[in-house]
Scaffold this motif. Structure first.
Motif, PDB file in Angstrom:
ATOM      1  N   THR A 148      59.891  74.921 -15.388  1.00  0.00           N
ATOM      2  CA  THR A 148      59.373  74.149 -14.274  1.00  0.00           C
ATOM      3  C   THR A 148      59.991  72.768 -14.377  1.00  0.00           C
ATOM      4  N   LEU A 149      60.779  72.417 -13.379  1.00  0.00           N
ATOM      5  CA  LEU A 149      61.476  71.132 -13.343  1.00  0.00           C
ATOM      6  C   LEU A 149      60.692  70.172 -12.463  1.00  0.00           C
ATOM      7  N   GLY A 150      60.425  68.988 -12.960  1.00  0.00           N
ATOM      8  CA  GLY A 150      59.732  67.966 -12.193  1.00  0.00           C
ATOM      9  C   GLY A 150      60.725  66.962 -11.634  1.00  0.00           C
ATOM     10  N   LEU A 151      60.704  66.790 -10.312  1.00  0.00           N
ATOM     11  CA  LEU A 151      61.615  65.858  -9.654  1.00  0.00           C
ATOM     12  C   LEU A 151      61.065  65.511  -8.274  1.00  0.00           C
ATOM     13  N   ASP A 152      61.658  64.503  -7.662  1.00  0.00           N
ATOM     14  CA  ASP A 152      61.282  64.112  -6.307  1.00  0.00           C
ATOM     15  C   ASP A 152      62.212  64.833  -5.336  1.00  0.00           C
ATOM     16  N   THR A 153      61.684  65.774  -4.575  1.00  0.00           N
ATOM     17  CA  THR A 153      62.515  66.540  -3.646  1.00  0.00           C
ATOM     18  C   THR A 153      62.581  65.925  -2.243  1.00  0.00           C
ATOM     19  N   ARG A 154      61.880  64.804  -2.036  1.00  0.00           N
ATOM     20  CA  ARG A 154      61.846  64.210  -0.687  1.00  0.00           C
ATOM     21  C   ARG A 154      63.222  63.830  -0.153  1.00  0.00           C
ATOM     22  N   PRO A 155      64.098  63.196  -0.949  1.00  0.00           N
ATOM     23  CA  PRO A 155      65.415  62.857  -0.397  1.00  0.00           C
ATOM     24  C   PRO A 155      66.208  64.088   0.045  1.00  0.00           C
TER      25      PRO A 155
END
Length: 119
Positions: A33-40
């Motif tokens: 499970t990778l945590g990142l900001d996918t909004r961009p």
């Protein structure tokens, strides 16, 4: 933080403390499970602004198929470091399954799960 998950990555590795594990090898299964900001990436519909999970999967399989280690804890740590090299990935949870571990009693699975982050 958003999550991108990969479940059930399978690869043959030669990890373990017993000689037969190093000689014969066995299948290991990895969940990430990778945590990142996918909004961009979502805003621009742009793969370059997120993590390419296909590449991550290939790299993780390479780690499992690579240099043998005694412990699946060590294997999990190496996988976590590989995932955190990707821009944007701030955190990773890695579970390494060893379903054919050399245990004398009936069991379904042995799993080590770790969480690592950039901070």
């Amino acid at each position: 933080m958003d999550r991108v998950a990969l479940r059930g990555l399978r690869a043959r590795g030669y990890h373990g403390v017993f000689p037969h594990e190093r000689q014969e090898g066995q299948t290991f299964v990895v969940d990430l499970t990778l945590g990142l900001d996918t909004r961009p990436a979502a805003a621009d519909d742009d793969l370059a602004k997120t993590v390419h999970y296909g590449i991550v999967a290939e790299e993780v399989v390479g780690v499992v198929e690579g240099e043998p280690v005694n412990l699946i804890e060590t294997l999990a740590e190496r996988i976590a470091r590989t995932c955190l090299k990707h821009d944007g990935v701030q955190e990773v949870e890695v579970s390494v399954h060893k379903p054919n571990a050399p245990i004398a009693v009936p069991f379904d699975d042995v799993t080590v799960t770790i969480t690592r982050s950039r901070v």
